[in-house]
Design a protein around this motif. Structure first.
Motif, short mmCIF file in Angstrom:
data_model
loop_
_atom_site.label_atom_id
_atom_site.label_comp_id
_atom_site.label_asym_id
_atom_site.label_seq_id
_atom_site.Cartn_x
_atom_site.Cartn_y
_atom_site.Cartn_z
N ARG A 77 0.93 -1.29 0.02
CA ARG A 77 -0.15 -0.05 -0.18
C ARG A 77 1.03 1.35 -0.04
NH1 ARG A 77 -5.13 -1.37 0.83
NH2 ARG A 77 -5.59 -3.35 1.74
N ARG A 78 2.18 1.15 -0.44
CA ARG A 78 2.77 2.36 -0.61
C ARG A 78 3.54 2.30 -1.84
NH1 ARG A 78 7.21 2.22 4.56
NH2 ARG A 78 6.55 0.04 4.62
N PRO A 79 3.58 3.61 -2.53
CA PRO A 79 4.18 3.82 -3.80
C PRO A 79 5.55 3.70 -3.54
CG PRO A 79 3.42 5.73 -2.96
CD PRO A 79 2.89 5.03 -2.04
N CYS A 80 6.21 2.93 -4.79
CA CYS A 80 7.80 2.55 -4.63
C CYS A 80 8.08 2.72 -6.03
CB CYS A 80 7.97 0.92 -4.22
SG CYS A 80 7.18 0.72 -2.52
N THR A 81 9.83 2.60 -6.18
CA THR A 81 10.39 2.69 -7.23
C THR A 81 11.56 1.77 -7.14
OG1 THR A 81 11.47 4.16 -8.86
CG2 THR A 81 11.79 4.90 -6.55
N ALA A 82 11.60 1.06 -8.27
CA ALA A 82 12.68 0.16 -8.38
C ALA A 82 13.77 0.75 -9.27
CB ALA A 82 12.29 -1.30 -8.89
N LEU A 83 15.01 0.57 -9.12
CA LEU A 83 16.07 1.28 -10.07
C LEU A 83 17.37 0.22 -10.19
CD1 LEU A 83 16.42 4.73 -8.22
CD2 LEU A 83 15.23 4.27 -10.12
N ARG A 84 18.08 0.38 -11.40
CA ARG A 84 19.19 -0.22 -11.41
C ARG A 84 20.33 0.69 -11.38
NH1 ARG A 84 20.84 -5.28 -13.61
NH2 ARG A 84 18.65 -5.79 -14.45
N VAL A 85 21.09 0.32 -10.50
CA VAL A 85 22.28 1.19 -10.17
C VAL A 85 23.63 0.41 -10.34
CG1 VAL A 85 20.68 2.55 -8.30
CG2 VAL A 85 22.19 0.48 -7.78
N PRO A 86 24.62 1.37 -10.56
CA PRO A 86 25.69 0.99 -11.00
C PRO A 86 26.83 0.23 -9.97
CG PRO A 86 25.87 3.36 -11.05
CD PRO A 86 24.64 2.93 -10.62
N ARG A 87 26.33 0.46 -8.61
CA ARG A 87 27.15 0.10 -7.58
C ARG A 87 26.24 -0.52 -6.33
NH1 ARG A 87 29.02 5.86 -6.40
NH2 ARG A 87 27.98 6.22 -4.50
N ASP A 88 27.07 -1.39 -5.58
CA ASP A 88 26.34 -1.91 -4.70
C ASP A 88 26.00 -0.93 -3.64
OD1 ASP A 88 25.10 -3.84 -3.03
OD2 ASP A 88 27.04 -4.94 -2.22
N VAL A 89 24.80 -1.09 -2.80
CA VAL A 89 24.42 -0.51 -1.60
C VAL A 89 23.61 -1.50 -0.86
CG1 VAL A 89 24.09 1.56 -2.76
CG2 VAL A 89 22.22 0.16 -2.78
N PRO A 90 23.77 -1.30 0.56
CA PRO A 90 23.20 -2.12 1.50
C PRO A 90 21.66 -2.47 1.28
CG PRO A 90 24.40 -0.62 2.71
CD PRO A 90 24.44 -0.13 1.42
N GLY A 91 21.65 -3.74 1.07
CA GLY A 91 19.98 -4.13 0.63
C GLY A 91 19.69 -4.38 -0.56
N ALA A 92 20.97 -4.12 -1.68
CA ALA A 92 20.70 -4.11 -3.21
C ALA A 92 20.63 -5.57 -3.47
CB ALA A 92 21.64 -3.34 -3.86
N THR B 11 9.64 -8.73 -1.91
CA THR B 11 9.02 -9.47 -0.73
C THR B 11 8.84 -9.12 0.84
OG1 THR B 11 11.31 -10.33 -0.47
CG2 THR B 11 9.82 -11.41 -2.14
N GLY B 12 9.45 -7.78 0.59
CA GLY B 12 9.51 -7.15 2.00
C GLY B 12 9.75 -5.66 1.99
N ILE B 13 9.87 -4.81 3.12
CA ILE B 13 9.85 -3.50 3.04
C ILE B 13 10.26 -2.85 4.39
CG2 ILE B 13 7.52 -2.81 3.32
CD1 ILE B 13 7.86 -0.42 1.49
N GLU B 14 10.84 -1.94 4.33
CA GLU B 14 11.33 -1.25 5.93
C GLU B 14 10.14 -0.55 6.44
OE1 GLU B 14 16.00 -0.53 6.17
OE2 GLU B 14 14.93 0.91 5.17
N PRO B 15 9.95 -0.43 7.87
CA PRO B 15 8.67 0.16 8.33
C PRO B 15 8.80 1.65 7.94
CG PRO B 15 9.88 -1.01 9.88
CD PRO B 15 10.78 -1.16 8.94
N ALA B 16 7.60 2.08 7.89
CA ALA B 16 7.33 3.56 7.27
C ALA B 16 7.75 4.43 8.80
CB ALA B 16 5.92 4.01 6.84
N PRO B 17 8.66 5.42 8.52
CA PRO B 17 9.04 6.18 9.71
C PRO B 17 7.97 7.49 9.93
CG PRO B 17 10.18 6.91 7.80
CD PRO B 17 9.49 5.77 7.31
N ASP B 18 7.97 7.98 11.22
CA ASP B 18 7.05 9.12 11.46
C ASP B 18 7.75 10.22 10.74
OD1 ASP B 18 5.66 7.54 13.21
OD2 ASP B 18 6.83 8.09 15.01
N PHE B 19 6.89 11.25 10.11
CA PHE B 19 7.23 12.39 9.22
C PHE B 19 8.01 13.40 10.28
CE2 PHE B 19 3.20 11.29 6.66
CZ PHE B 19 3.98 10.57 5.98
N THR B 20 8.98 13.85 9.72
CA THR B 20 9.99 14.85 10.65
C THR B 20 9.44 16.14 10.03
OG1 THR B 20 11.71 14.48 8.77
CG2 THR B 20 11.54 13.04 10.81
N GLY B 21 8.36 16.56 9.58
CA GLY B 21 8.17 18.20 9.45
C GLY B 21 8.44 18.93 10.66
#
Length: 548
Positions: free
Chosen positions: A434-449, A538-548
């Motif tokens: 129930r959250r809009p997401c985006t998937a990207l192909r990136v040139p280098r490794d990042v945690p969780g990639a 298959t999984g997603i991190e929890p949604a944080p509280d907004f920091t406005g």
């Protein structure tokens, strides 16, 4: 004219309230795509349920690709729809409640705290006069209705304290008709009669003067221990040239009321008249005491004891006048020199007081508040810039790192075919958990990639961690610099995720961390999995509280 002014005021208040309440009054925004969105979500849920219920048979497995294809098309159709309008924030209710509370507090303060605060800013005599003026109509009506001596006295006191002397004469006269032994009514009626000539410009006859003096004496005899009795008796005796008796009555007034200063000027004048050997005090009492105080401590005019004028400058001011001070060119040489000697002696003693001068300690008044009005804008400006500095420091140094991924399992969902994400920085948007997401192909490794053929696949929630707007991929660094006012370092010149609401920027190659703008927290990461030729979430991190 008053009615027109009141009408305009009400109109301004009504328009102001409408402008304030209109943004808060609107409830849940309507969704123009609600009907197709509901139908597609229903189809998606039915397909998911059917896929989950497929038995482990050959016939069922032959049906699976078709169901997955239909589910993917349904998800693609859902992704193509504009985002659902955000629900009205909880702050709407809080804002309406705060506005209502502010209105109630303002109304309560207008009839309780504010009047008392205004009275506290006045001198005691000014506050008493104001209160007497406000009570005057009610006291007058009550006295005329009941005809009681006590009510006439209350009306007369309020009228006298608020300088409505015509009403005071009527009220005290009626009170004395009911009870001739009223000290307050006697002395105040007497002083009003004695000074009526000054108020009306008519000459007071000797008979009226004697009658007024008799009233004042009688009031003083009935209440000799009341300070006002001795004060008014002293004024009356001084009017008739009986300086010794007047001085005795005024000194007794000082004894009865040590804080009273109403007799200071008259005592100084009487002593000056009596002291023929000191022409300086006589000249000062006759020409200066009414403005500068009986002992030069200040009154309507400034304090002469704090003056820094030279003798020549003081002589010029006395003879020629200056500002609101009148000129005294008729003083002869000896009188002028004696007065200048007196002023110089006062300058030498500074704030030291002479006998009879009992200037009260300084207190907070409207005048002192107005003299320090500049504190308010300075404090407001300092507070504003202080808040801006604190906020700038917060959004600059308070950004959080992403850390180790904290994926929470969710219903698996196909994101796209891997062939759709074949090129570097290829993007695919989708909705997951129930959250809009985006998937990207990136040139280098990042945690969780997810590694895939020499490059890596990452996915992030598109919900900005500042206030919940959607972020989008900004590919051109120049557009990022122009629209978001952010130019990445030279080694980080690659596409970024930017929020167009408040111009926060998130770096996909830094685990979605906020690198610019008001957002502090990184974007939640999505766990990706390769299933054949497709990419699945298959999984997603929890949604944080907004920091406005």
């Amino acid at each position: 004219m008053t009615a027109v002014s009141l009408l305009l005021l009400l109109l301004v208040v009504a328009v102001t309230l409408w402008l304030v309440l209109e943004p808060l009054r609107s409830g849940q925004p309507s969704d123009p795509d609600a009907e197709p969105r509901a139908r597609l979500e229903q189809d998606r849920d039915a397909l998911y349920a059917e896929l989950a219920a497929l038995p482990d048979t050959d016939e069922a497995q032959r049906r699976r690709p078709d169901l997955e294809r239909r589910a993917a098309l349904t998800l693609r159709a859902l992704d193509a729809l504009p985002p659902r309008p955000r629900p009205a924030p909880r702050t709407r209710t809080l804002a309406l409640g705060a506005l209502a509370a502010a209105f109630v507090l303002t109304a309560v303060g207008a009839v309780t705290f504010v009047p008392r605060w205004q009275l506290a800013s006045l001198q005691p005599a000014e506050a008493a006069n104001l209160q007497a003026t406000l009570r005057l109509p009610g006291l007058k009506a009550q006295a005329e209705q009941t005809g009681a001596a006590a009510d006439y006295l209350a009306w007369g006191k309020a009228a006298f304290d608020s300088s409505r002397y015509d009403q005071a004469l009527t009220a005290y006269g009626n009170a004395l008709k009911l009870d001739p032994r009223q000290p307050e009514a006697l002395r105040r009626l007497g002083i009003l009669l004695l000074t009526r000539g000054e108020q009306t410009g008519q000459t007071l006859s000797p008979e009226d003067a004697q009658r007024a003096a008799l009233l004042i004496r009688t009031g003083a005899q009935l209440a000799p221990d009341e300070p006002e009795s001795q004060l008014l008796l002293g004024f009356a005796l001084a009017r008739f040239g009986q300086d010794e008796q007047a001085l005795a009555a005024l000194e007794r007034y000082r004894t009865l009321d040590p804080s009273g200063r109403d007799a200071d000027d008259l005592i100084t004048a009487i002593r000056a008249r009596q002291n023929d050997s000191d022409p300086a005090l006589r000249v000062y009492a006759a020409s200066c005491a009414s403005c500068h105080g009986p002992s030069g401590g200040g009154g309507l005019g400034p304090s002469l004891r704090d003056s820094t004028l030279t003798r020549a400058a003081a002589r010029q001011v006395i003879v020629q006048g200056q500002g609101a001070m009148p000129a005294y060119p008729d003083l002869n040489g000896s009188e002028l020199n004696a007065l200048l000697d007196l002023l110089e002696s006062w300058q030498d003693t500074g704030a030291a007081e002479v006998p009879g001068d009992r200037t009260p300690a300084r207190r907070l008044t409207r005048r002192s508040l107005l003299e320090r009005w500049w504190v308010l804008p300075v404090a407001g400006t300092a507070g504003t810039f202080g808040y801006m500095g604190w906020y700038a420091t917060r959004v600059t140094t308070g950004k959080r790192t992403a850390g180790t991924p904290d994926f929470r399992p969710a219903t698996p969902q196909r994101v796209a075919a891997l062939s759709d994400l074949s090129g570097e920085w290829a993007e695919r948007t989708f909705t997951f958990a129930r959250r809009p997401c985006t998937a990207l192909r990136v040139p280098r490794d990042v945690p969780g990639a997810l590694p895939d053929g020499g490059s890596f696949l990452v996915a992030y929630s598109r919900v900005c961690t500042h206030l919940g707007c959607n972020v989008n991929l900004v590919r051109d660094p120049e557009i990022l610099a122009f629209a978001f006012n952010y130019r990445p370092p030279r080694e980080e010149q690659h596409p970024q995720l930017g929020c167009r609401c408040h111009y926060s920027v998130f770096d996909p190659l830094q685990s979605g961390e906020a690198v610019f703008g008001k957002a502090l927290l990184p974007l939640p990461r999505v766990q990706l999995q390769r299933r054949g030729a497709d990419l699945w979430a298959t999984g997603i991190e929890p949604a944080p509280d907004f920091t406005g």
